[in-house]
Structure formats: structure tokens, C-alpha cells
Design a protein around this motif. Sequence first.
Motif, mmCIF file in Angstrom:
data_model
loop_
_atom_site.group_PDB
_atom_site.id
_atom_site.type_symbol
_atom_site.label_atom_id
_atom_site.label_comp_id
_atom_site.label_asym_id
_atom_site.label_seq_id
_atom_site.Cartn_x
_atom_site.Cartn_y
_atom_site.Cartn_z
ATOM 1 N N ARG A 291 0.842 -1.195 0.000
ATOM 2 C CA ARG A 291 0.000 0.000 0.000
ATOM 3 C C ARG A 291 0.878 1.246 0.000
ATOM 4 N N VAL A 292 0.532 2.224 -0.843
ATOM 5 C CA VAL A 292 1.315 3.456 -0.933
ATOM 6 C C VAL A 292 1.132 4.266 0.346
ATOM 7 N N VAL A 293 2.260 4.614 0.981
ATOM 8 C CA VAL A 293 2.206 5.437 2.191
ATOM 9 C C VAL A 293 2.892 6.782 1.998
ATOM 10 N N GLY A 294 3.581 6.958 0.863
ATOM 11 C CA GLY A 294 4.235 8.225 0.598
ATOM 12 C C GLY A 294 4.642 8.343 -0.855
ATOM 13 N N VAL A 295 4.901 9.572 -1.289
ATOM 14 C CA VAL A 295 5.381 9.849 -2.641
ATOM 15 C C VAL A 295 6.821 10.330 -2.515
ATOM 16 N N ASN A 296 7.772 9.526 -2.968
ATOM 17 C CA ASN A 296 9.186 9.880 -2.838
ATOM 18 C C ASN A 296 9.466 11.189 -3.552
ATOM 19 N N SER A 297 10.203 12.083 -2.883
ATOM 20 C CA SER A 297 10.329 13.427 -3.431
ATOM 21 C C SER A 297 11.728 14.008 -3.352
#
Length: 448
Positions: A291-297
Motif C-alpha cells: 500500500r502506498v504510504v508516501g510519494v518519494n520526493s
Amino acid sequence: MTENREQGPDASAPQGPRADQHPVPAYAGAAAPGAPQAGARAHWGPPPSPAPYGAGPTGPGGPPTLVEPRPRRPRPMTGIVAAALIAGLVGGGAGFGGAYALLGDGSRPSTTLTSSAAAPAANADPGTVAGAAAVATPSTVDIRVPLAQGTAEGSGIVLTADGAVLTNNHVVAGATGPISVTLADGTAYEATVVGSSPSYDLAVLRLQGASGLTPATLGSSADLQVGQQVVAIGSPQGLTGTVTTGIVSAFDRTVAVQGEDGSAVVYNGLQTDAPINQGNSGGPLVDLQGRVVGVNSAIATGSSESTGSIGLGFAIPVDQAQRVAQEILDTGAATKPVLGVQGNPAAGDGGGAQIGAVEPGSAAAQAGLAAGDVVTKVDDARVEDFADLVARIGARTPGEQVTLTVTAGGAERTVEVTLGSAPDQAASTTGGGRSPNTPFGQSPFGGN
């Protein structure tokens, strides 16, 4: 943080920075020449000054520290950069640009993003890194963006079966031609920008003619725990489908990055030691259920010459990203919460965010905040300086009620504030910017 963009004559092969290349194309640690340096508007919408918030030197003398661990104290200097890979840049000009206008015919099908349990991974044990990768990889894409000089490469997250894709704004900003998006199975599509959120460094793309894609399963960043294992997926240095793993290192990190045009982005980040490198920008950080928990930035680097991971990566929490993406899908634009105060992010001793001015009629004014007040907490989250205040308010939603802990004249009180709302049109100064010598408050940041 360095932007995961690197350029060279051969756009197909990643190359290290050369002496004639700008070492940090878009999210430089030090302020770009002529960039605003002084105060910032203290509500979320207008980002703070791109001047560094750390204790390091600025300018040619060395990169500043832009992410401040707690407690604040001198330490080796690092630069914070975005994680998009740029191929072909010679001499700078990568272009961390402004917001995109809505593209297309204006008609949008009704789409609602939801969080749900992840499907079991095929041929991999659920709850393992291999299982998480099997679930999330089909929903991770590679993005290539033509720029005025070279090509930017980053990653993205499939949101809907008909081709809505979430990525970082800095990945697609400055596009000069069709954006190319490649799925995990090698299928390529052209894409247009539906809308962007410069303040949150997010953008939503629409793949042309796509159907039957595998949407990512969105988790909840609020349910994460420090020490929990996570997995990053993306295209570091152009190596598509790369899987790395680590843990959630910390919450509520104030992440501040700056583009060459002087625009600043400040957000409340999720810190991870999962290796994130140039090209991972916009890709998913997932839990062991996929499950996606963050957007790498963004990542922190050891020096201006080094752009690789040193175990300090930052992601935009998915709860924040989901709200922004949903607004873009629904309307083609995003909003941001507004407190309505001004302050100086370069000032302070870690004891809170001092308010320099309160905008008439703003949420802060209605709550009784005044110039000279010092905000030390937003709900239970500590505020050590004005950048922290910007990040903490930005993590909330327009119209949300927050409790501020405020000190004035040695007395402490709590103040209930219902945040205002403004279109997220830009994360930069308006009216051509301001002189570094302009006192804060005379030419406030933001466009609202």
C-alpha cells in the motif's frame, strides 16, 4: 536535496555531474542568484523564504542544511535535492517551473480515490519485501519529460485504471513537449498534465488512450510507526523498476527545497532510510502490504558534489497526497490551507515561529493572533521556527480547525483557528519576486 535530474548528450544513459554542469538543477541547497532571501508569508499558501533554515553557510561557500533534525545543533552540512533524473543538462536551466494549466477538453469523469486492503501478491509471501514489490511494481511508471535542455526522468504512481498518474510537480515542470510514460510491462503512452500543486510538489497526469491499468492501493500515512519497514520503487538513474527497502525513520520533518527560478516548496515530510536516488521522484513508498504510504520526493546529500543517497530520504505523506490528487482529478486544480500571518523563516532560536504581521480578515486575525505572538505547537506537533509553522499548517486541509499553542510576554495560551483556503497556483513569490534586502511584510510571498 538534489533533484534527481541529470543531463548529458546521451539522454538514454545516466551520467554523473560534470564540472560544466549545474550540480543541483532544481532544488539547490543554496539560494539561486537573485532569489528571494528575506521574509515569507506565515500562512501555508505562501511558502517561506528560500533562504536556508539551517546553520550552514550559503552561496558559493557551501550548501546549507535545509532539513533540521531535532534538536537543532551544528552538524556536517548536507544539501537537499529533489529526486528527478535529468539527462542532457549543460550549464543549468533545468527549470523548476510554475503550475500547469488544465489540459484537455475540460470534461472529467467522476473519479474517487479510496484506500483499501492490498491484494495478495502472486508468487510472493504477503508481508515481505518481495510481496510488497509484486503488488506495487505494476502500478509504478517511468516518466520522461522533454525540457529546453535535455530530458527529465522520474517515476509515478497509477491512480486509476483509465490512466491517471500521480508524480512530483518538479518532474514535469518545464516540459517543452509530449510527456512519455512507460508502464512496468513496457507499454508506453503520451501524457498531459491534468493539474499541479506547486506548494505540495505534486502533479497528476492523464495517459492518452489508456485503459485496464493496475491502480495502486493507497494506504494511510497516519497509521505508520517509526521503525516500520517500507519499500521504495522507481527509476533511480534510469534503472526502471528498482526496488529498495528501509524503515520509516521519522515523521514531521520540515523539508524545504528551492528551484532555480527562486520558487520554494516546504512540506511536512516523512523521513526514510530506504535508498532513494535521482529518478525516484514521484514514485511510491509502500508498506509491506504494497500500500502506498508516501510519494518519494527528495533526498539529503553529503555535499554539493555528491548526489547519491546517504540514507536520508523524504516522501510526501500519502494522506496529504491523496487529498491533493483528488482535488486535481475533480477540478483540475488544488487548494491549500491558509493561516494568514507573516514571518521570517531565517530568524528564531528554535523556540517557535514569531509572527511578524497578521493579515486583516484572515483566519489568524479572526482567532485573535497578533504580531509578536510566538507559535510553539500546531496541535501536538512542535514548531521550532517559521518554516516548521509553514510545514505544519500545510499538512492540514482547508477549513480544518487546529489548536495553536502561543506565547506572548511570557504567558502561554491556546488558540483555536479554522484555516482558510486558497488556490494552489504557485509556491513562489509574485510580482517578480523581491529584493533580498526588502523587510518581510512589505512584499509578502504568495498569490492570494
